[in-house]
Scaffold this motif. Structure first.
Motif, PDB file in Angstrom:
ATOM      1  N   PRO A  87     -29.724  35.208  24.964  1.00  0.00           N
ATOM      2  CA  PRO A  87     -29.814  35.606  23.556  1.00  0.00           C
ATOM      3  C   PRO A  87     -30.440  34.509  22.701  1.00  0.00           C
ATOM      4  CG  PRO A  87     -27.675  36.213  24.449  1.00  0.00           C
ATOM      5  CD  PRO A  87     -28.344  35.373  25.495  1.00  0.00           C
ATOM      6  N   GLY A  88     -31.389  34.890  21.860  1.00  0.00           N
ATOM      7  CA  GLY A  88     -32.020  33.939  20.955  1.00  0.00           C
ATOM      8  C   GLY A  88     -33.033  33.007  21.591  1.00  0.00           C
ATOM      9  N   GLU A  89     -33.294  33.172  22.871  1.00  0.00           N
ATOM     10  CA  GLU A  89     -34.190  32.268  23.587  1.00  0.00           C
ATOM     11  C   GLU A  89     -35.639  32.754  23.506  1.00  0.00           C
ATOM     12  OE1 GLU A  89     -33.806  29.843  27.772  1.00  0.00           O
ATOM     13  OE2 GLU A  89     -33.433  31.992  27.837  1.00  0.00           O
TER      14      GLU A  89
ATOM     15  N   LEU B  34     -34.571  46.704  22.700  1.00  0.00           N
ATOM     16  CA  LEU B  34     -35.653  45.923  23.298  1.00  0.00           C
ATOM     17  C   LEU B  34     -36.980  46.387  22.696  1.00  0.00           C
ATOM     18  CD1 LEU B  34     -35.778  45.164  27.142  1.00  0.00           C
ATOM     19  CD2 LEU B  34     -37.606  44.676  25.523  1.00  0.00           C
ATOM     20  N   GLY B  35     -37.634  45.497  21.966  1.00  0.00           N
ATOM     21  CA  GLY B  35     -38.897  45.828  21.313  1.00  0.00           C
ATOM     22  C   GLY B  35     -40.083  45.397  22.147  1.00  0.00           C
ATOM     23  N   TYR B  36     -41.231  46.020  21.896  1.00  0.00           N
ATOM     24  CA  TYR B  36     -42.425  45.752  22.691  1.00  0.00           C
ATOM     25  C   TYR B  36     -43.655  45.771  21.794  1.00  0.00           C
ATOM     26  CZ  TYR B  36     -45.963  46.526  26.391  1.00  0.00           C
ATOM     27  OH  TYR B  36     -47.053  46.445  27.235  1.00  0.00           O
ATOM     28  N   VAL B  37     -44.403  44.675  21.818  1.00  0.00           N
ATOM     29  CA  VAL B  37     -45.669  44.577  21.093  1.00  0.00           C
ATOM     30  C   VAL B  37     -46.774  44.516  22.134  1.00  0.00           C
ATOM     31  CG1 VAL B  37     -47.034  43.258  19.440  1.00  0.00           C
ATOM     32  CG2 VAL B  37     -44.537  43.300  19.237  1.00  0.00           C
ATOM     33  N   PRO B  38     -47.460  45.630  22.399  1.00  0.00           N
ATOM     34  CA  PRO B  38     -48.443  45.669  23.481  1.00  0.00           C
ATOM     35  C   PRO B  38     -49.722  44.919  23.143  1.00  0.00           C
ATOM     36  CG  PRO B  38     -48.476  47.729  22.292  1.00  0.00           C
ATOM     37  CD  PRO B  38     -47.331  46.926  21.721  1.00  0.00           C
ATOM     38  N   GLU B  39     -50.435  44.524  24.160  1.00  0.00           N
ATOM     39  CA  GLU B  39     -51.706  43.824  23.985  1.00  0.00           C
ATOM     40  C   GLU B  39     -52.719  44.693  23.256  1.00  0.00           C
ATOM     41  OE1 GLU B  39     -55.051  41.593  26.813  1.00  0.00           O
ATOM     42  OE2 GLU B  39     -53.415  42.751  27.696  1.00  0.00           O
ATOM     43  N   SER B  40     -52.608  46.008  23.391  1.00  0.00           N
ATOM     44  CA  SER B  40     -53.576  46.934  22.809  1.00  0.00           C
ATOM     45  C   SER B  40     -53.444  47.099  21.307  1.00  0.00           C
ATOM     46  CB  SER B  40     -53.437  48.304  23.475  1.00  0.00           C
ATOM     47  OG  SER B  40     -52.100  48.775  23.371  1.00  0.00           O
ATOM     48  N   ARG B  41     -52.356  46.513  20.722  1.00  0.00           N
ATOM     49  CA  ARG B  41     -52.162  46.594  19.266  1.00  0.00           C
ATOM     50  C   ARG B  41     -52.214  48.042  18.769  1.00  0.00           C
ATOM     51  NH1 ARG B  41     -56.623  41.868  18.444  1.00  0.00           N
ATOM     52  NH2 ARG B  41     -55.489  40.266  19.584  1.00  0.00           N
ATOM     53  N   ASP B  42     -51.429  48.878  19.395  1.00  0.00           N
ATOM     54  CA  ASP B  42     -51.453  50.302  19.061  1.00  0.00           C
ATOM     55  C   ASP B  42     -50.919  50.552  17.657  1.00  0.00           C
ATOM     56  OD1 ASP B  42     -52.444  50.920  21.562  1.00  0.00           O
ATOM     57  OD2 ASP B  42     -50.460  51.177  22.450  1.00  0.00           O
TER      58      ASP B  42
ATOM     59  N   GLU C 107     -33.183  43.198  19.486  1.00  0.00           N
ATOM     60  CA  GLU C 107     -32.508  41.946  19.819  1.00  0.00           C
ATOM     61  C   GLU C 107     -33.389  41.071  20.699  1.00  0.00           C
ATOM     62  OE1 GLU C 107     -28.224  42.497  20.906  1.00  0.00           O
ATOM     63  OE2 GLU C 107     -28.732  44.607  20.564  1.00  0.00           O
ATOM     64  N   LEU C 108     -34.359  41.693  21.339  1.00  0.00           N
ATOM     65  CA  LEU C 108     -35.339  40.977  22.154  1.00  0.00           C
ATOM     66  C   LEU C 108     -36.684  41.673  21.989  1.00  0.00           C
ATOM     67  CD1 LEU C 108     -34.936  39.655  25.787  1.00  0.00           C
ATOM     68  CD2 LEU C 108     -37.007  40.822  25.103  1.00  0.00           C
TER      69      LEU C 108
ATOM     70  N   VAL D 107     -33.822  36.486  17.070  1.00  0.00           N
ATOM     71  CA  VAL D 107     -34.365  37.469  18.002  1.00  0.00           C
ATOM     72  C   VAL D 107     -34.917  36.745  19.228  1.00  0.00           C
ATOM     73  CG1 VAL D 107     -36.116  39.265  18.339  1.00  0.00           C
ATOM     74  CG2 VAL D 107     -34.956  39.043  16.139  1.00  0.00           C
ATOM     75  N   ALA D 108     -34.502  37.161  20.410  1.00  0.00           N
ATOM     76  CA  ALA D 108     -35.048  36.587  21.639  1.00  0.00           C
ATOM     77  C   ALA D 108     -36.470  37.103  21.837  1.00  0.00           C
ATOM     78  CB  ALA D 108     -34.175  36.954  22.830  1.00  0.00           C
ATOM     79  N   ILE D 109     -37.322  36.277  22.452  1.00  0.00           N
ATOM     80  CA  ILE D 109     -38.732  36.637  22.605  1.00  0.00           C
ATOM     81  C   ILE D 109     -39.203  36.302  24.017  1.00  0.00           C
ATOM     82  CG2 ILE D 109     -41.094  36.175  21.835  1.00  0.00           C
ATOM     83  CD1 ILE D 109     -39.936  35.422  19.095  1.00  0.00           C
ATOM     84  N   LEU D 110     -39.881  37.270  24.624  1.00  0.00           N
ATOM     85  CA  LEU D 110     -40.642  37.016  25.847  1.00  0.00           C
ATOM     86  C   LEU D 110     -42.101  37.073  25.445  1.00  0.00           C
ATOM     87  CD1 LEU D 110     -41.046  36.610  28.873  1.00  0.00           C
ATOM     88  CD2 LEU D 110     -40.852  39.089  29.176  1.00  0.00           C
TER      89      LEU D 110
END
Length: 231
Positions: free
Chosen positions: A26-28, A77-85, A151-152, A182-185
């Motif tokens: 969490p938070g990493e 779980l959120g997702y920001v794709p490379e395609s910037r949809d 949360e991530l 917010v944790a981030i990958l």
């Protein structure tokens, strides 16, 4: 928070992921590094259910491998794709509204907060999103994801193809997002951005994790950089 164990994924008969293992607390902030084509984006898509995963993926202790993408998103779980949809014919403000999971119970981020974070977007809040620059579209995609109160967040190649000044701004924004807990990958190729904000680093090669450590530890590993990152 997120645990990936022995993750495999295929495109047809092509075996892309070959036993990926990673943990995110969490938070990493985790930076996932590697050359193009090693499976970083496929890892993100497999976690989000956009590519069929084989292996164990758990989020907040619950298995998510095999779930639909919208089910995973609703778990936080959120997702920001490379395609910037984005939806080009809808306004910036309307795109942000689409990110809200429950209009009766909005999350900790409001549209005004997002527009304050990105003054460029505020200036174009009522314009069609299709007229935005590449950097502004990236900002909008991140903001829309935050409107879902994740949360991530998995952010895939946010600085790809952007001017150096915008790259710096995107990096600063990701750092600000991390400060909110917010944790981030972060899937990224630019070491200057990744190492500035990451708590830990994973390096991918040939569809698996070949190195893991802190940015300080990674800075001493010229052998890893030479074998797995340098072109």
């Amino acid at each position: 928070m997120l645990s990936v164990k022995d993750l495999h994924a295929f495109y047809g008969k092509s075996h892309v992921l070959r036993g990926v293992n990673m943990e995110i607390m969490p938070g990493e902030v985790i930076a996932l590094l590697g050359r193009n084509g090693v499976g970083r984006s496929t890892t993100a898509k497999a976690i989000m259910g956009e590519v069929a995963p084989k292996g164990e993926i758990t989020f907040k202790g619950k298995p998510i491998a095999g779930l639909e993408s919208h089910q995973i998103a609703r778990m936080g779980l959120g997702y920001v794709p490379e395609s910037r949809d984005i939806f080009p014919t809808m306004t910036v403000r309307q795109n942000l509204v689409l990110g809200v999971k429950d209009m009766k119970n909005p999350g900790k981020y409001s549209i005004d907060q997002m527009l304050d974070m990105f003054p460029n977007l505020r200036a174009r809040a009522d314009n069609p999103a299709g007229v935005l620059s590449g950097g502004e579209k990236q900002m909008l995609t991140m903001c829309r994801t935050l409107m879902g109160d994740p949360e991530l967040i998995i952010i895939d190649e946010p600085t790809e193809g952007l001017a150096p000044k915008i790259v710096q701004q995107i990096g600063d924004t990701i750092a600000e997002i991390a400060k909110t807990g917010v944790a981030i990958l972060l899937v990224e190729q630019k070491l200057s951005i990744a190492l500035r904000i990451a708590n830990r680093v994973y390096v991918m090669g040939h569809g698996e994790i070949v190195y893991g450590g802190t940015p300080a530890e990674f800075a001493t590993r010229d052998d890893v950089k030479k074998e797995w990152l340098e072109v």
